[in-house]
Design an enzyme around this catalytic site. Structure first.
Site, PDB file in Angstrom:
ATOM      1  N   ASN A 227       6.226   2.252  -7.134  1.00 50.59           N
ATOM      2  CA  ASN A 227       6.227   3.629  -6.628  1.00 50.59           C
ATOM      3  C   ASN A 227       7.582   4.297  -6.825  1.00 50.59           C
ATOM      4  O   ASN A 227       7.652   5.482  -7.163  1.00 50.59           O
ATOM      5  CB  ASN A 227       5.810   3.654  -5.150  1.00 50.59           C
ATOM      6  CG  ASN A 227       4.303   3.696  -5.007  1.00 50.59           C
ATOM      7  OD1 ASN A 227       3.577   3.616  -5.992  1.00 50.59           O
ATOM      8  ND2 ASN A 227       3.813   3.823  -3.792  1.00 50.59           N
ATOM      9  N   PHE A 268       3.017  10.616 -16.190  1.00 51.39           N
ATOM     10  CA  PHE A 268       3.978  10.938 -15.138  1.00 51.39           C
ATOM     11  C   PHE A 268       5.154  11.768 -15.618  1.00 51.39           C
ATOM     12  O   PHE A 268       6.115  11.959 -14.900  1.00 51.39           O
ATOM     13  CB  PHE A 268       4.457   9.678 -14.391  1.00 51.39           C
ATOM     14  CG  PHE A 268       3.591   9.386 -13.215  1.00 51.39           C
ATOM     15  CD1 PHE A 268       2.315   8.900 -13.399  1.00 51.39           C
ATOM     16  CD2 PHE A 268       4.023   9.635 -11.925  1.00 51.39           C
ATOM     17  CE1 PHE A 268       1.483   8.668 -12.320  1.00 51.39           C
ATOM     18  CE2 PHE A 268       3.199   9.407 -10.836  1.00 51.39           C
ATOM     19  CZ  PHE A 268       1.930   8.916 -11.036  1.00 51.39           C
ATOM     20  N   CYS A 279       2.373   8.522   0.055  1.00 56.27           N
ATOM     21  CA  CYS A 279       2.990   7.284  -0.454  1.00 56.27           C
ATOM     22  C   CYS A 279       4.422   7.456  -0.955  1.00 56.27           C
ATOM     23  O   CYS A 279       5.349   6.874  -0.398  1.00 56.27           O
ATOM     24  CB  CYS A 279       2.112   6.695  -1.545  1.00 56.27           C
ATOM     25  SG  CYS A 279       0.572   6.071  -0.884  1.00 56.27           S
TER      26      CYS A 279
HETATM   27  P1  NAD Z   1      -4.802   6.247   6.391  1.00 60.94           P
HETATM   28  O1  NAD Z   1      -3.948   6.849   7.441  1.00 60.94           O
HETATM   29  O2  NAD Z   1      -5.713   7.113   5.602  1.00 60.94           O
HETATM   30  O3  NAD Z   1      -5.701   5.084   7.034  1.00 60.94           O
HETATM   31  C1  NAD Z   1      -5.233   4.145   7.945  1.00 60.94           C
HETATM   32  C2  NAD Z   1      -6.391   3.800   8.868  1.00 60.94           C
HETATM   33  O4  NAD Z   1      -6.027   2.692   9.681  1.00 60.94           O
HETATM   34  C3  NAD Z   1      -6.774   4.930   9.827  1.00 60.94           C
HETATM   35  O5  NAD Z   1      -8.150   5.229   9.695  1.00 60.94           O
HETATM   36  C4  NAD Z   1      -6.445   4.380  11.211  1.00 60.94           C
HETATM   37  O6  NAD Z   1      -7.323   4.838  12.213  1.00 60.94           O
HETATM   38  C5  NAD Z   1      -6.612   2.885  10.962  1.00 60.94           C
HETATM   39  N1  NAD Z   1      -5.920   2.044  11.942  1.00 60.94           N
HETATM   40  C6  NAD Z   1      -4.662   2.159  12.436  1.00 60.94           C
HETATM   41  N2  NAD Z   1      -4.422   1.181  13.337  1.00 60.94           N
HETATM   42  C7  NAD Z   1      -5.555   0.426  13.393  1.00 60.94           C
HETATM   43  C8  NAD Z   1      -5.920  -0.718  14.149  1.00 60.94           C
HETATM   44  N3  NAD Z   1      -5.067  -1.286  15.003  1.00 60.94           N
HETATM   45  N4  NAD Z   1      -7.149  -1.235  13.981  1.00 60.94           N
HETATM   46  C9  NAD Z   1      -8.014  -0.659  13.111  1.00 60.94           C
HETATM   47  N5  NAD Z   1      -7.718   0.426  12.377  1.00 60.94           N
HETATM   48  C10 NAD Z   1      -6.498   0.973  12.514  1.00 60.94           C
HETATM   49  O7  NAD Z   1      -3.809   5.475   5.440  1.00 60.94           O
HETATM   50  P2  NAD Z   1      -4.007   5.141   3.885  1.00 60.94           P
HETATM   51  O8  NAD Z   1      -3.628   6.309   3.062  1.00 60.94           O
HETATM   52  O9  NAD Z   1      -5.325   4.507   3.682  1.00 60.94           O
HETATM   53  O10 NAD Z   1      -2.852   4.059   3.674  1.00 60.94           O
HETATM   54  C11 NAD Z   1      -2.954   2.753   4.227  1.00 60.94           C
HETATM   55  C12 NAD Z   1      -1.872   1.899   3.601  1.00 60.94           C
HETATM   56  O11 NAD Z   1      -2.093   1.780   2.193  1.00 60.94           O
HETATM   57  C13 NAD Z   1      -0.464   2.453   3.745  1.00 60.94           C
HETATM   58  O12 NAD Z   1       0.447   1.397   3.890  1.00 60.94           O
HETATM   59  C14 NAD Z   1      -0.226   3.140   2.423  1.00 60.94           C
HETATM   60  O13 NAD Z   1       1.134   3.217   2.078  1.00 60.94           O
HETATM   61  C15 NAD Z   1      -0.950   2.216   1.473  1.00 60.94           C
HETATM   62  N6  NAD Z   1      -1.396   2.861   0.235  1.00 60.94           N
HETATM   63  C16 NAD Z   1      -1.923   4.112   0.270  1.00 60.94           C
HETATM   64  C17 NAD Z   1      -2.366   4.709  -0.907  1.00 60.94           C
HETATM   65  C18 NAD Z   1      -2.917   6.094  -0.900  1.00 60.94           C
HETATM   66  O14 NAD Z   1      -3.043   6.688  -1.979  1.00 60.94           O
HETATM   67  N7  NAD Z   1      -3.280   6.668   0.246  1.00 60.94           N
HETATM   68  C19 NAD Z   1      -2.275   4.008  -2.119  1.00 60.94           C
HETATM   69  C20 NAD Z   1      -1.772   2.718  -2.116  1.00 60.94           C
HETATM   70  C21 NAD Z   1      -1.338   2.155  -0.930  1.00 60.94           C
END
Ligand code: NAD
Length: 474
Positions: A227, A268, A279
């Protein structure tokens, strides 16, 4: 295989749907009761291509939505952690959600499980997960912790998941690596792509994808370093675009010239208003914090972040230069999401820019194909429109802030007739300056010379006085 995915957000929900698509039995777990109820009713909390089809196919069959963590975790062989890792005030990753999930998993371990970090986390997090699970009573021989970073991009998340460039598995034991190999076997063996109706192959996808096994620490670093490198590519090309503007060069030509070097690559190299999203901004800060913690000052990352922040300021200056004064101006804004194809507005440069424009006293008529519901909550002062043309009606200028494909194919005659003044400030370089000039626009973009209609360039004083002033349309 029975798989639990904890967190049903952009990553967790897509991963859960795709694992079901690969033939696994999946529990998608979230502690947000409302979200779970919505998913159980068959409603989607996010906008993502192919996700509706996948969930319609597998809901109630291979995928179950629940807010209860213990029974599905106890029943699963692999448990993916996909909860958020937002930044703290100091820029480090807030790992409190990961920690609370790890503790809850520890209480549900009665047979061997692999616990897998899918969330983006700092290096050595897998060790911390293991430590807290042991402290919470999970027997050492009953679990392993692996890292399986996710590289999907919002907007093409399902395709990216099923047609990845690579799958990275950070595992410190062969038993644990083998579980992950089995999970991804339909992709790595190619069997998924040979079935009757796979999700369509995106152009350029290499199948089958390679699966790279590393140590857990290396896998954690691979995600942060990837990233950071991509963000650096964006800031680099934005910096070069700024030089182009100063000397009258064209960044599109420059990108073609450098991007065709196979060592650099074309992807990119898209100048614009800077990166955003959930992210890059947080992962860069977290990676810089990791480096500080290790005693290494990663100055390059600070520069990448500074260039990115300055890019939004430069765009605002461009809007000012195009309009002279801002107070009282009516602006059409196309795009609120941080990029095309998603409804995600987290850290969206478009949202930040609209916030500033509203503060400056502009009225903003905005349109985004997917992100308006989310934007309404954070930008109540904007007016939300039915279409790009609705937004443009009577506006003093049109600003393009998100690279939705449909914004690159507008009916330019119609747009020209709707705008009060034919001014377009394009933060995503979706049009060719010559095309816009020929269509009668004053056109400002990033890293390319400004363009204006021939008549505006060459009209005599006499002609100018007789030229009709465009009528304002309400
Ligand atoms: P998000 O906020 O969309 O989703 C996170 C989910 O986790 C939420 O629905 C929340 O309610 C749930 N949650 C939080 N605590 C919880 C618990 N104790 N028990 C059950 N559920 C719980 O986040 P995201 O965008 O999906 O990102 C998640 C991770 O993946 C992050 O670390 C992010 O950096 C990484 N990531 C994201 C992307 C992207 O494009 N969004 C890409 C690669 C990696």
């Amino acid at each position: 295989m029975k798989i639990a995915v904890i967190g049903s957000g952009y990553v967790g929900l897509v991963a859960a749907a795709c694992f079901a698509e690969l033939g696994h039995e999946v529990f998608s777990i979230d502690n947000d009761e409302q979200k779970v109820a919505q998913l159980q009713r068959g409603e989607l909390p996010i906008h993502e291509a192919h996700l509706p089809e996948l969930l319609a196919r597998h809901r109630g069959q291979r995928i179950t939505f629940t807010s209860a963590l213990t029974p599905p975790v106890a029943d699963s062989e692999a448990v993916f952690i996909a909860v958020g890792t937002p930044p703290t005030a100091q820029g480090e990753a807030d790992l409190s959600y990961v920690e609370s999930v790890a503790r809850a998993i520890a209480e549900a371990i009665y047979s061997y499980k692999v616990v897998i970090e899918k969330s983006t986390v700092p290096v050595l997090t897998s060790r911390w997960i293991r430590k807290v699970m042991l402290l919470d009573g999970a027997p050492a021989e009953m679990f392993d912790v692996a890292s399986n970073p996710e590289f999907l991009r919002e907007g093409s998340a399902v395709s990216d998941f099923l047609y990845p460039d690579r799958i990275v598995v950070g595992a410190d034991s062969e038993r644990c690596a083998e579980v992950l190999r089995q999970i991804y076997a339909p992709l790595t063996s190619g069997s998924y792509y040979r079935q009757s109706s796979p999700v369509p192959k995106p152009s350029g996808a290499v199948i089958p994808p390679p699966l790279i096994v590393t140590s857990a620490q290396s896998a954690e670093l691979i995600k942060h370093a990837s990233n950071a490198f991509l963000a650096m590519k964006i800031s680099f090309i934005n910096a070069v675009a700024n030089i182009c503007e100063a000397v009258g060069a064209d960044i599109r030509e420059v990108c073609e010239g450098i991007g065709t070097d196979a060592r650099i690559g074309r992807r990119f190299l898209n100048p614009g208003i800077g990166y955003g999203g959930s992210c890059f901004p947080k992962d860069l800060k977290a990676f810089a914090a990791v480096a500080r913690e290790c005693g290494y000052d990663f100055h390059l990352l600070d520069q990448v972040m500074q260039i990115n922040a300055a890019q939004q300021q430069r765009f605002l200056r461009k809007v000012r230069n195009a309009l002279w004064t801002l107070k009282g101006k009516r602006l059409a804004v196309l795009g609120l999401a941080f990029k095309g194809g998603t409804d995600d507005i987290r850290e969206s440069p478009a949202v930040e820019l609209v916030r500033v424009l509203l503060k400056e006293g502009c009225s903003v008529r905005a349109f985004d194909p997917a992100a308006m519901k989310n934007a309404r909550e954070v930008l109540p002062g904007a007016i939300y429109c039915e279409s790009a043309y609705d937004a443009a009606a009577g506006a003093d200028a049109l600003l393009i802030l998100t690279d939705w494909p449909e914004f690159a194919h507008l009916d330019l005659d119609r747009l020209r007739s709707l705008l009060a003044y034919p001014i377009v400030v394009d933060g995503r370089n979706l049009y060719l300056p010559a095309t816009m000039a020929a269509a009668g626009f004053l056109y400002y973009s990033v890293g390319r010379p400004d363009a204006q209609p021939a008549e505006a360039r060459g009209r005599s004083r006499e002609e100018k006085t007789v030229a009709p002033v465009p009528a304002k349309v309400d």
